[in-house]
Enzyme design. Structure first.
Site, PDB file in Angstrom:
ATOM      1  N   GLN A 198       9.701  -1.587   1.839  1.00  0.00           N
ATOM      2  CA  GLN A 198       9.953  -2.840   1.121  1.00  0.00           C
ATOM      3  C   GLN A 198       9.201  -2.787  -0.203  1.00  0.00           C
ATOM      4  O   GLN A 198       8.014  -2.475  -0.234  1.00  0.00           O
ATOM      5  CB  GLN A 198       9.443  -3.987   1.987  1.00  0.00           C
ATOM      6  CG  GLN A 198       8.916  -5.213   1.267  1.00  0.00           C
ATOM      7  CD  GLN A 198       9.977  -6.272   1.074  1.00  0.00           C
ATOM      8  OE1 GLN A 198      10.987  -6.300   1.759  1.00  0.00           O
ATOM      9  NE2 GLN A 198       9.760  -7.138   0.115  1.00  0.00           N
ATOM     10  N   THR A 199       9.865  -3.099  -1.315  1.00  0.00           N
ATOM     11  CA  THR A 199       9.116  -3.151  -2.567  1.00  0.00           C
ATOM     12  C   THR A 199       9.667  -4.196  -3.519  1.00  0.00           C
ATOM     13  O   THR A 199      10.849  -4.508  -3.498  1.00  0.00           O
ATOM     14  CB  THR A 199       9.070  -1.771  -3.271  1.00  0.00           C
ATOM     15  OG1 THR A 199       8.307  -1.894  -4.472  1.00  0.00           O
ATOM     16  CG2 THR A 199      10.451  -1.260  -3.625  1.00  0.00           C
ATOM     17  N   ARG A 200       8.770  -4.753  -4.326  1.00  0.00           N
ATOM     18  CA  ARG A 200       9.185  -5.620  -5.407  1.00  0.00           C
ATOM     19  C   ARG A 200       8.589  -5.112  -6.712  1.00  0.00           C
ATOM     20  O   ARG A 200       8.526  -5.808  -7.705  1.00  0.00           O
ATOM     21  CB  ARG A 200       8.769  -7.070  -5.130  1.00  0.00           C
ATOM     22  CG  ARG A 200       7.298  -7.265  -4.842  1.00  0.00           C
ATOM     23  CD  ARG A 200       7.021  -8.733  -4.524  1.00  0.00           C
ATOM     24  NE  ARG A 200       5.636  -9.068  -4.636  1.00  0.00           N
ATOM     25  CZ  ARG A 200       4.734  -8.986  -3.674  1.00  0.00           C
ATOM     26  NH1 ARG A 200       5.085  -8.549  -2.489  1.00  0.00           N
ATOM     27  NH2 ARG A 200       3.488  -9.339  -3.883  1.00  0.00           N
ATOM     28  N   HIS A 204       4.618   3.829  -7.840  1.00  0.00           N
ATOM     29  CA  HIS A 204       3.692   4.803  -8.400  1.00  0.00           C
ATOM     30  C   HIS A 204       3.402   5.847  -7.326  1.00  0.00           C
ATOM     31  O   HIS A 204       3.990   5.816  -6.255  1.00  0.00           O
ATOM     32  CB  HIS A 204       2.429   4.096  -8.893  1.00  0.00           C
ATOM     33  CG  HIS A 204       2.729   3.085  -9.954  1.00  0.00           C
ATOM     34  ND1 HIS A 204       3.216   3.439 -11.184  1.00  0.00           N
ATOM     35  CD2 HIS A 204       2.685   1.731  -9.949  1.00  0.00           C
ATOM     36  CE1 HIS A 204       3.435   2.348 -11.907  1.00  0.00           C
ATOM     37  NE2 HIS A 204       3.123   1.297 -11.176  1.00  0.00           N
ATOM     38  N   HIS A 207       2.725   4.733  -3.738  1.00  0.00           N
ATOM     39  CA  HIS A 207       3.924   4.312  -2.992  1.00  0.00           C
ATOM     40  C   HIS A 207       4.779   5.527  -2.620  1.00  0.00           C
ATOM     41  O   HIS A 207       5.353   5.596  -1.540  1.00  0.00           O
ATOM     42  CB  HIS A 207       4.755   3.343  -3.824  1.00  0.00           C
ATOM     43  CG  HIS A 207       3.969   2.216  -4.407  1.00  0.00           C
ATOM     44  ND1 HIS A 207       3.770   2.060  -5.752  1.00  0.00           N
ATOM     45  CD2 HIS A 207       3.301   1.206  -3.814  1.00  0.00           C
ATOM     46  CE1 HIS A 207       3.033   0.993  -5.980  1.00  0.00           C
ATOM     47  NE2 HIS A 207       2.726   0.455  -4.812  1.00  0.00           N
ATOM     48  N   GLY A 292       1.950  -0.969   4.689  1.00  0.00           N
ATOM     49  CA  GLY A 292       0.725  -0.436   4.102  1.00  0.00           C
ATOM     50  C   GLY A 292      -0.330  -1.517   4.007  1.00  0.00           C
ATOM     51  O   GLY A 292      -0.371  -2.448   4.816  1.00  0.00           O
ATOM     52  N   ARG A 293      -1.131  -1.415   2.973  1.00  0.00           N
ATOM     53  CA  ARG A 293      -2.216  -2.373   2.796  1.00  0.00           C
ATOM     54  C   ARG A 293      -1.657  -3.689   2.243  1.00  0.00           C
ATOM     55  O   ARG A 293      -0.812  -3.675   1.357  1.00  0.00           O
ATOM     56  CB  ARG A 293      -3.208  -1.759   1.807  1.00  0.00           C
ATOM     57  CG  ARG A 293      -4.425  -2.572   1.580  1.00  0.00           C
ATOM     58  CD  ARG A 293      -5.277  -1.902   0.509  1.00  0.00           C
ATOM     59  NE  ARG A 293      -6.346  -2.802   0.121  1.00  0.00           N
ATOM     60  CZ  ARG A 293      -6.194  -3.766  -0.780  1.00  0.00           C
ATOM     61  NH1 ARG A 293      -5.046  -3.931  -1.389  1.00  0.00           N
ATOM     62  NH2 ARG A 293      -7.201  -4.550  -1.071  1.00  0.00           N
ATOM     63  N   ASP A 294      -2.118  -4.820   2.769  1.00  0.00           N
ATOM     64  CA  ASP A 294      -1.776  -6.145   2.273  1.00  0.00           C
ATOM     65  C   ASP A 294      -0.275  -6.353   2.067  1.00  0.00           C
ATOM     66  O   ASP A 294       0.164  -6.776   1.004  1.00  0.00           O
ATOM     67  CB  ASP A 294      -2.521  -6.426   0.954  1.00  0.00           C
ATOM     68  CG  ASP A 294      -2.587  -7.929   0.676  1.00  0.00           C
ATOM     69  OD1 ASP A 294      -2.463  -8.711   1.645  1.00  0.00           O
ATOM     70  OD2 ASP A 294      -2.742  -8.312  -0.498  1.00  0.00           O
ATOM     71  N   HIS A 295       0.515  -6.052   3.084  1.00  0.00           N
ATOM     72  CA  HIS A 295       1.965  -6.195   3.000  1.00  0.00           C
ATOM     73  C   HIS A 295       2.351  -7.664   2.820  1.00  0.00           C
ATOM     74  O   HIS A 295       1.962  -8.514   3.609  1.00  0.00           O
ATOM     75  CB  HIS A 295       2.596  -5.635   4.281  1.00  0.00           C
ATOM     76  CG  HIS A 295       4.093  -5.594   4.245  1.00  0.00           C
ATOM     77  ND1 HIS A 295       4.786  -4.450   3.957  1.00  0.00           N
ATOM     78  CD2 HIS A 295       5.018  -6.554   4.428  1.00  0.00           C
ATOM     79  CE1 HIS A 295       6.086  -4.712   3.975  1.00  0.00           C
ATOM     80  NE2 HIS A 295       6.250  -5.983   4.263  1.00  0.00           N
ATOM     81  N   ALA A 296       3.116  -7.943   1.770  1.00  0.00           N
ATOM     82  CA  ALA A 296       3.641  -9.292   1.505  1.00  0.00           C
ATOM     83  C   ALA A 296       2.562 -10.356   1.368  1.00  0.00           C
ATOM     84  O   ALA A 296       2.810 -11.536   1.563  1.00  0.00           O
ATOM     85  CB  ALA A 296       4.655  -9.719   2.572  1.00  0.00           C
TER      86      ALA A 296
END
Ligand SMILES: [Zn+2]
Length: 391
Positions: A198-200, A204, A207, A292-296
């Site tokens: 998932q990405t917004r 880099h 990711h 991953g870290r701190d998702h959403a």
């Protein structure tokens, strides 16, 4: 038989978009109904329902579903569901529409008729109850809480027949894949174990590393970007798509990654949102969601790994799609390569990390971005975008 994970709650997808012929007829009829103007989040939810991403929901939730979802992550039927999907209207409008009546659902920004709702219940909610359970805070500064607080007075429940997917199918021709379509693509490639990313944001190297870890252990990765409404300062989808495309073309084995997008509007609910991201990806045919870290998350409302831990709190069978939990990724100058907090024994001072704000500043000023942080092909696209902005 498909080797892919089944849709949530059953064996078939339930897209609520009516077939073309019926749609034209219903649109004519909808024009004469009372109109409920929707917020951008509600409009995005109608499109998610339309495309089948919210299978098996058949519309906006009633009070029993809303309450169960907030408190126990369960619909009244007992089925797992982590975030309320609700529609609201002001008191006067709600009073004018009776239970059993139909109303037209209208995009509050464009005026387009998006669907018809058959009203089954009208109810009021305890906003603090929703916020404290779903967002784990009642702080009005939290963007998700703020949206709940701004909702109109009355919630309207009922079955929805969707009449439009808005601008998405046209505007994002190459990205907009419905769950039935992504499943067909995976099946054609012979994939059964698929990880969604998932990405917004543009991607880099950190990711890229997450996605590559997933490629190592699955059949392929589905890079799935958010096409719904953005926060101020976010990079537009077209630019993101181009930047992600440059990364895929230059740094992945052809055929191991698919890029697509979907119309969700972020709620920033951290752990609960990670769960709905997984549920939605199950509908798209993905067996895993990279978490991953701190998702959403947003700000520091959630611990960095809360979104991973919440998957361990679910009851057996709640979700088929699982979290692929990965630690913080970075380039370490001592390892001299990409690493994670789990594999690199060195200190933070050896990690190459640039914050989003700092990156923007460096790109606007034409300062070089280290290749350990971002691929030059990606940087080039972002630099052009920021140069255009400053003009
Ligand atoms: Zn290291």
């Amino acid at each position: 038989m498909s080797k892919l994970v089944p849709p949530h709650g059953g064996d078939s997808l339930k897209p609520l978009l009516l077939p073309e012929v019926e749609r034209r007829e219903e649109l004519k009829r909808a024009a004469s109904l009372k109109k409920i103007p929707m917020t951008s989040r509600e409009t995005s939810d109608v499109i998610m329902l339309a495309m089948g991403a919210y299978t098996p929901l058949d519309g906006f939730m009633n009070k029993a579903d809303w309450k169960g979802v907030c408190a126990d992550m369960k619909l009244a039927s007992g089925l797992f569901w982590p975030i309320p999907i609700t529609l609201s209207a002001d008191q006067k409008l709600a009073d004018s529409i009776g239970v059993g009546e139909e109303a037209a659902l209208v995009d509050g920004e464009t005026g387009e008729i998006m669907g018809i709702i058959e009203v089954s219940e009208k109810y009021t909610i305890d906003r603090d109850f929703e916020n404290s359970h779903v967002y784990r805070t009642t702080d009005p500064k939290h963007p998700g809480v703020a949206k709940v607080n701004e909702q109109a007075a009355v919630n309207i429940a009922g079955r929805v027949r969707a009449l439009s997917e808005g601008v998405y199918p046209e505007k994002y021709k190459d990205l907009y894949l419905r769950p039935a379509e992504s499943r067909a693509v995976f099946a054609e490639k012979g994939w059964s174990k698929v990880a969604a990313f998932q990405t917004r944001n543009p991607m880099h190297r950190s990711h890229e590393h997450l996605a590559k870890i997933a490629v190592e252990v699955t059949d392929g990765v589905f890079i799935h970007q958010v096409l719904g409404k953005l926060k101020e300062g976010d990079i537009p989808a077209e630019v993101r798509t181009e930047a992600i495309g440059a990364m895929i073309d230059n740094y992945f084995v052809p055929g191991t990654v698919i890029q697509a997008g979907y119309p969700i509007e972020m709620r920033y609910a951290g752990p609960r949102e990670a769960l709905i991201h997984a549920l939605i990806r199950q509908n798209f045919g993905c067996s895993h969601l990279i978490v991953g870290r701190d998702h959403a998350g947003v700000g520091d409302y959630y611990g960095p790994f809360d979104a991973q831990h919440i998957f361990d709190e679910l009851w057996p069978g709640a979700l088929v799609t699982q979290a692929l939990k990965i630690d913080i990724t970075f380039f370490c100058t001592k390892c001299y390569g990409m690493a994670t907090a789990k594999t690199c024994p060195h200190g933070k001072e050896h990690q190459i990390n640039i914050s989003g704000t700092k990156q923007r500043e460096m790109l606007s000023k034409g300062e070089p971005i280290p290749p350990e942080f971002s691929r030059p092909e990606v940087v080039e696209i972002l630099r052009k975008y920021y140069a255009g902005l400053s003009k």
